[in-house]
Structure formats: C-alpha cells, structure tokens
Design a protein around this motif. Structure first.
Motif, PDB file in Angstrom:
ATOM      1  N   GLN A 206       0.858  -1.179   0.000  1.00 26.38           N
ATOM      2  CA  GLN A 206       0.000   0.000   0.000  1.00 26.38           C
ATOM      3  C   GLN A 206       0.893   1.228   0.000  1.00 26.38           C
ATOM      4  OE1 GLN A 206      -3.269  -0.025   2.734  1.00 26.38           O
ATOM      5  NE2 GLN A 206      -4.279   1.604   1.591  1.00 26.38           N
ATOM      6  N   THR A 207       0.673   2.088  -0.983  1.00 23.35           N
ATOM      7  CA  THR A 207       1.554   3.232  -1.200  1.00 23.35           C
ATOM      8  C   THR A 207       0.766   4.527  -1.253  1.00 23.35           C
ATOM      9  OG1 THR A 207       3.085   1.845  -2.463  1.00 23.35           O
ATOM     10  CG2 THR A 207       3.299   4.224  -2.746  1.00 23.35           C
ATOM     11  N   SER A 208       1.275   5.532  -0.560  1.00 20.07           N
ATOM     12  CA  SER A 208       0.778   6.901  -0.695  1.00 20.07           C
ATOM     13  C   SER A 208       1.846   7.676  -1.444  1.00 20.07           C
ATOM     14  CB  SER A 208       0.540   7.532   0.676  1.00 20.07           C
ATOM     15  OG  SER A 208      -0.423   6.806   1.398  1.00 20.07           O
ATOM     16  N   GLY A 209       1.458   8.409  -2.482  1.00 17.42           N
ATOM     17  CA  GLY A 209       2.461   9.110  -3.266  1.00 17.42           C
ATOM     18  C   GLY A 209       1.905  10.306  -4.003  1.00 17.42           C
ATOM     19  N   ILE A 210       2.820  11.161  -4.442  1.00 17.24           N
ATOM     20  CA  ILE A 210       2.433  12.350  -5.195  1.00 17.24           C
ATOM     21  C   ILE A 210       3.260  12.457  -6.468  1.00 17.24           C
ATOM     22  CG2 ILE A 210       1.714  13.621  -3.138  1.00 17.24           C
ATOM     23  CD1 ILE A 210       4.372  15.212  -3.409  1.00 17.24           C
ATOM     24  N   THR A 211       2.735  13.203  -7.424  1.00 18.59           N
ATOM     25  CA  THR A 211       3.434  13.497  -8.676  1.00 18.59           C
ATOM     26  C   THR A 211       3.880  14.955  -8.658  1.00 18.59           C
ATOM     27  OG1 THR A 211       2.175  11.875  -9.928  1.00 18.59           O
ATOM     28  CG2 THR A 211       3.172  13.661 -11.176  1.00 18.59           C
ATOM     29  N   ARG A 212       5.169  15.196  -8.970  1.00 15.12           N
ATOM     30  CA  ARG A 212       5.627  16.581  -9.030  1.00 15.12           C
ATOM     31  C   ARG A 212       6.698  16.823 -10.079  1.00 15.12           C
ATOM     32  NH1 ARG A 212       8.046  20.018  -3.985  1.00 15.12           N
ATOM     33  NH2 ARG A 212      10.075  19.656  -4.969  1.00 15.12           N
ATOM     34  N   VAL A 213       7.635  15.903 -10.217  1.00 17.90           N
ATOM     35  CA  VAL A 213       8.817  16.143 -11.040  1.00 17.90           C
ATOM     36  C   VAL A 213       8.695  15.546 -12.437  1.00 17.90           C
ATOM     37  CG1 VAL A 213      11.310  15.756 -11.246  1.00 17.90           C
ATOM     38  CG2 VAL A 213      10.294  16.263  -9.003  1.00 17.90           C
ATOM     39  N   SER A 214       8.320  14.276 -12.513  1.00 16.87           N
ATOM     40  CA  SER A 214       8.443  13.521 -13.756  1.00 16.87           C
ATOM     41  C   SER A 214       7.129  13.219 -14.460  1.00 16.87           C
ATOM     42  CB  SER A 214       9.138  12.190 -13.462  1.00 16.87           C
ATOM     43  OG  SER A 214       8.268  11.353 -12.704  1.00 16.87           O
ATOM     44  N   GLY A 215       6.020  13.455 -13.768  1.00 16.48           N
ATOM     45  CA  GLY A 215       4.748  12.972 -14.267  1.00 16.48           C
ATOM     46  C   GLY A 215       4.413  11.600 -13.712  1.00 16.48           C
ATOM     47  N   GLY A 216       5.354  11.029 -12.957  1.00 19.12           N
ATOM     48  CA  GLY A 216       5.146   9.761 -12.278  1.00 19.12           C
ATOM     49  C   GLY A 216       5.091   9.975 -10.776  1.00 19.12           C
ATOM     50  N   VAL A 217       5.232   8.910 -10.008  1.00 18.42           N
ATOM     51  CA  VAL A 217       5.208   9.002  -8.541  1.00 18.42           C
ATOM     52  C   VAL A 217       6.601   9.387  -8.067  1.00 18.42           C
ATOM     53  CG1 VAL A 217       4.733   7.782  -6.397  1.00 18.42           C
ATOM     54  CG2 VAL A 217       3.379   7.270  -8.444  1.00 18.42           C
ATOM     55  N   ASP A 218       6.735  10.594  -7.527  1.00 16.83           N
ATOM     56  CA  ASP A 218       8.051  11.151  -7.214  1.00 16.83           C
ATOM     57  C   ASP A 218       8.310  11.362  -5.727  1.00 16.83           C
ATOM     58  OD1 ASP A 218       8.827  11.355  -9.929  1.00 16.83           O
ATOM     59  OD2 ASP A 218       7.628  13.177 -10.132  1.00 16.83           O
ATOM     60  N   ASP A 219       7.313  11.147  -4.891  1.00 15.36           N
ATOM     61  CA  ASP A 219       7.470  11.242  -3.435  1.00 15.36           C
ATOM     62  C   ASP A 219       6.478  10.237  -2.856  1.00 15.36           C
ATOM     63  OD1 ASP A 219       8.481  13.421  -1.118  1.00 15.36           O
ATOM     64  OD2 ASP A 219       6.617  12.356  -0.636  1.00 15.36           O
ATOM     65  N   LEU A 220       6.962   9.275  -2.070  1.00 12.77           N
ATOM     66  CA  LEU A 220       6.074   8.176  -1.686  1.00 12.77           C
ATOM     67  C   LEU A 220       6.473   7.509  -0.383  1.00 12.77           C
ATOM     68  CD1 LEU A 220       7.169   4.906  -3.224  1.00 12.77           C
ATOM     69  CD2 LEU A 220       8.076   6.985  -4.293  1.00 12.77           C
ATOM     70  N   LEU A 221       5.503   6.821   0.181  1.00  6.18           N
ATOM     71  CA  LEU A 221       5.699   6.000   1.370  1.00  6.18           C
ATOM     72  C   LEU A 221       4.940   4.704   1.155  1.00  6.18           C
ATOM     73  CD1 LEU A 221       6.687   5.597   4.300  1.00  6.18           C
ATOM     74  CD2 LEU A 221       4.554   6.671   5.058  1.00  6.18           C
ATOM     75  N   THR A 222       5.647   3.572   1.270  1.00  7.36           N
ATOM     76  CA  THR A 222       5.042   2.260   1.045  1.00  7.36           C
ATOM     77  C   THR A 222       5.092   1.408   2.304  1.00  7.36           C
ATOM     78  OG1 THR A 222       5.545   2.197  -1.325  1.00  7.36           O
ATOM     79  CG2 THR A 222       5.246   0.082  -0.231  1.00  7.36           C
ATOM     80  N   THR A 223       3.995   0.690   2.560  1.00  5.81           N
ATOM     81  CA  THR A 223       3.971  -0.375   3.557  1.00  5.81           C
ATOM     82  C   THR A 223       3.892  -1.699   2.809  1.00  5.81           C
ATOM     83  OG1 THR A 223       2.850   1.013   5.192  1.00  5.81           O
ATOM     84  CG2 THR A 223       2.741  -1.375   5.519  1.00  5.81           C
ATOM     85  N   TYR A 224       4.788  -2.610   3.163  1.00 10.48           N
ATOM     86  CA  TYR A 224       4.832  -3.943   2.550  1.00 10.48           C
ATOM     87  C   TYR A 224       4.236  -4.926   3.553  1.00 10.48           C
ATOM     88  CZ  TYR A 224       8.448  -1.521  -0.171  1.00 10.48           C
ATOM     89  OH  TYR A 224       9.140  -0.601  -0.930  1.00 10.48           O
ATOM     90  N   TYR A 225       3.270  -5.702   3.111  1.00 12.01           N
ATOM     91  CA  TYR A 225       2.570  -6.627   4.010  1.00 12.01           C
ATOM     92  C   TYR A 225       3.077  -8.056   3.815  1.00 12.01           C
ATOM     93  CZ  TYR A 225      -0.662  -2.772   4.753  1.00 12.01           C
ATOM     94  OH  TYR A 225      -1.210  -1.550   5.080  1.00 12.01           O
ATOM     95  N   PHE A 226       3.565  -8.647   4.902  1.00 15.26           N
ATOM     96  CA  PHE A 226       4.006 -10.033   4.928  1.00 15.26           C
ATOM     97  C   PHE A 226       3.206 -10.766   5.993  1.00 15.26           C
ATOM     98  CE2 PHE A 226       7.642  -7.671   3.318  1.00 15.26           C
ATOM     99  CZ  PHE A 226       8.125  -8.475   2.281  1.00 15.26           C
ATOM    100  N   GLU A 227       2.515 -11.818   5.606  1.00 14.52           N
ATOM    101  CA  GLU A 227       1.714 -12.575   6.565  1.00 14.52           C
ATOM    102  C   GLU A 227       2.624 -13.171   7.646  1.00 14.52           C
ATOM    103  OE1 GLU A 227      -1.588 -16.197   6.652  1.00 14.52           O
ATOM    104  OE2 GLU A 227      -0.720 -15.533   4.745  1.00 14.52           O
ATOM    105  N   ASN A 228       2.312 -12.874   8.897  1.00 16.20           N
ATOM    106  CA  ASN A 228       3.109 -13.328  10.046  1.00 16.20           C
ATOM    107  C   ASN A 228       4.554 -12.850   9.965  1.00 16.20           C
ATOM    108  OD1 ASN A 228       0.883 -14.846  11.076  1.00 16.20           O
ATOM    109  ND2 ASN A 228       1.376 -16.484   9.622  1.00 16.20           N
ATOM    110  N   GLY A 229       4.786 -11.788   9.209  1.00 13.66           N
ATOM    111  CA  GLY A 229       6.142 -11.287   9.038  1.00 13.66           C
ATOM    112  C   GLY A 229       6.346  -9.945   9.718  1.00 13.66           C
ATOM    113  N   PRO A 230       7.485  -9.319   9.459  1.00 16.25           N
ATOM    114  CA  PRO A 230       7.808  -8.044  10.092  1.00 16.25           C
ATOM    115  C   PRO A 230       6.998  -6.884   9.512  1.00 16.25           C
ATOM    116  CG  PRO A 230       9.458  -8.590   8.459  1.00 16.25           C
ATOM    117  CD  PRO A 230       8.543  -9.774   8.541  1.00 16.25           C
ATOM    118  N   LEU A 231       6.980  -5.783  10.231  1.00 14.47           N
ATOM    119  CA  LEU A 231       6.436  -4.528   9.706  1.00 14.47           C
ATOM    120  C   LEU A 231       7.522  -3.910   8.830  1.00 14.47           C
ATOM    121  CD1 LEU A 231       4.901  -3.049  12.981  1.00 14.47           C
ATOM    122  CD2 LEU A 231       3.681  -4.227  11.143  1.00 14.47           C
TER     123      LEU A 231
END
Length: 332
Positions: A206-231
């Motif tokens: 799950q990613t939150s991101g914004i577009t500013r520089v390239s027309g793509g996602v240029d500033d972002l924060l992602t959470t990676y989900y692993f079942e029974n795994g680490p945060l």
C-alpha cells in the motif's frame, strides 16, 4: 596469468562514469570500449551524481564509439555493461544477447514486467548471462543486515524501515516518466529490491504518493505486508532539499542501523558496537561477481534475473496503489 574478460560500456552519463571508474582494479576484467551518442561526454572524465563524484576513469586505453552498431562492428568484447536511460535497457540487453554477448545492465531491469520477461526469455534462448546491477545486493552494509536476518542471530525481525530521499535529477530523461518511471522506479526501486532480496515478495503493498517532477510518482511511502512477518516500510523522494538515506532493522534482541561505511548494533542491555564495512563498494563488487559467474559458467544467483524481475513487479504494484489509493495484492 589468466586472460581478462573484455567489457564494453554503453551510456556514458553519470552512472556510466561511475561504472567506468570501477574497472581499474578488477582482476578478471578490463574496460576496452565505451559508447555514447554524444562525443562531448568522452571529454568529461568524472561526473557528479547523487552518490557524490564518480571519481576519475582512466580511459587512456579505452576506445570510443558513437553507436552500438559501430561498437559491435569494430570491437571485440565479452560482455556489454549497459548504463543507458531506463527505457532503453530491455532493447539493448536483448540486442546484445542476440549478438552473442553477456549483459550486465543497470537497474531498473525494464520499464514493465512484459519487457523483463522478454529479457529473461532471450537470455535462456541464447544461453547468454544477464544480470541486473542492483547494487545494494552487493553492498557490505546491507549484506551485514541480511546475514543477521538469515542467521537469526538477533532473533526474529520485527521491523524494517528504509528511507532514500533527495532532490530531483537535472533536466532530461529522468524528468520524463515514460523514460525513467519517476522516482518510484528509478530511485525507490533500490529499497524495494533489497526488501525482496532479504525477505521476499510481499503479499501486498500500500503506497501513498504524489506526482511533481516527472509525471510519475516522485514522493512516496510504502507499507509492505508479509503474513506473520515483520512490519516493513520504505520512503523515497525526488522532492527534498538534502540527500538522506537510512536503514533500520529492529530484531527481537537488537537493532541494526546502517551508517555507511559501518553498521551500528544496539542491544537492550545497553551495549553498542560498530561493524566496519569499509572496502570495495557495491558497484565494484557486482562487476567482480558477474565476471566470476561468466568465467565459472555459472548463472548469477545473488541477483538472479527472476528475482530482479519480481522487484519490477513489486514496484509497479506500488505505483498502482499510489495512483488508485488502494492496497494491491501480489499473491499469484
């Protein structure tokens, strides 16, 4: 003394300069040729990139070409080192393998999974080795953390947090999402690839991101989900005033922090120690490893093409999440 492998490098921009400097002390290979469509780039022997100065490349015995066609027509070499803009990686990797050369290619592997799959298919058909230069897989600091994870030395991994933020590259192909993929593919991929390398493909992102520089996602924060795994989370940006790169791994019995060129280990009993990781860098190490694989006729495992293809799949799922605002599953 065994004969050295001959390398030709195509794309003499910032990363091309940096790769060129890494050949000086290689024991199994030598750089014999460079290629770029802009002859002015040959006059500049060092380049400033986000890592700092590339250092000075010794090109005194390196021949220079202005096209791939001229390079292969006039030069004899064993493998092609590709440092072209991202959107050209798949095209030239495929051309080179079909022409009979092994290929070491800068990241990202390709702009999409379909092209990555084509690269894998051609590698297998031609029996030419292909390796993507995901440098963190060859950095001593990151491998120190991975070894602790693999061994269970400090118990179960509870939390992994990575940050890779800086200002946007100068004008040019980087600022065109069709070419670079934006910060999410060009910059953020480093950390996503390391997470894939150390832990594996997540169940979802799950990613939150914004577009500013390239027309793509240029500033972002992602959470990676692993079942029974680490945060697990990672933050990347091309929208910051200063370079910041951090990695923190919280285990049951200790916390490890990368502060290159060392790894700092803290334990709950108040003990603190530093692990020295000085020596050759990831770029030097990946070239040395690839050449060893060629000489031993052993397909690369540390950065297998199947694994680096999965890293592209993960990043594109992050991009989809950022653009739709939804969690994206990676379960097949």
């Amino acid at each position: 003394m065994a004969k050295k492998l001959k390398a030709a490098l195509i794309g003499f921009g910032g990363m091309g300069h940096f790769h060129a400097t890494q050949y000086k002390n290689q024991k199994n290979c030598e750089l014999v040729a460079i290629c770029d469509i802009d002859p002015k780039k040959f006059d500049k022997l060092s380049e400033e990139i986000n890592l700092g100065s590339s250092g000075v490349a010794d090109l005194s015995n390196v021949r220079r070409y202005l096209s791939y066609e001229e390079l292969v027509a006039k030069e004899t070499f064993d493998y092609l080192d590709i440092c072209l803009p991202c959107h050209l990686h798949a095209e030239y990797a495929i051309r080179a393998m079909k022409d009979g050369y092994h290929v070491l290619c800068e990241k990202p592997m390709a702009r999409d999974v379909r092209l990555a799959d084509q690269m894998i298919a051609v590698s297998k058909k031609t029996k030419k080795f292909l390796m993507i230069a995901q440098c963190l897989r060859f950095e001593k600091t990151f491998n120190t953390v991975k070894k602790a994870y693999d061994s269970g030395k400090y118990g179960k991994l509870l939390r992994l947090s990575m940050t890779r933020c800086g200002s946007a590259p100068g004008a040019g192909w980087y600022r065109d999402v069709k070419c670079s993929g934006g910060a999410i593919l060009d910059l953020h991929l480093h950390d996503t690839d390391f997470i894939n390398y150390m832990i594996g493909v997540p169940d979802a992102v799950q990613t939150s991101g914004i577009t500013r520089v390239s027309g793509g996602v240029d500033d972002l924060l992602t959470t990676y989900y692993f079942e029974n795994g680490p945060l697990v989370s990672s933050e990347s940006s091309w929208c910051r005033s200063q370079w910041k790169c951090t990695t923190v791994a919280v285990f049951e019995k200790a916390t490890m922090e990368i502060a290159a060129p060392k790894v700092i280990v803290h334990t709950d009993d108040g003990k603190h120690r530093e692990i020295d990781c000085t020596g050759t860098n990831g770029y030097f190490n990946e070239i040395a490893y690839f050449c060893e694989c060629i000489l031993k006729k052993r397909r690369p495992v540390t950065a297998s093409i199947e694994s680096t293809r999965d890293s592209i799949r993960i990043v594109l799922a992050e991009e989809k999440s950022a653009l739709t605002g939804r969690k994206v599953s990676l379960k097949k």
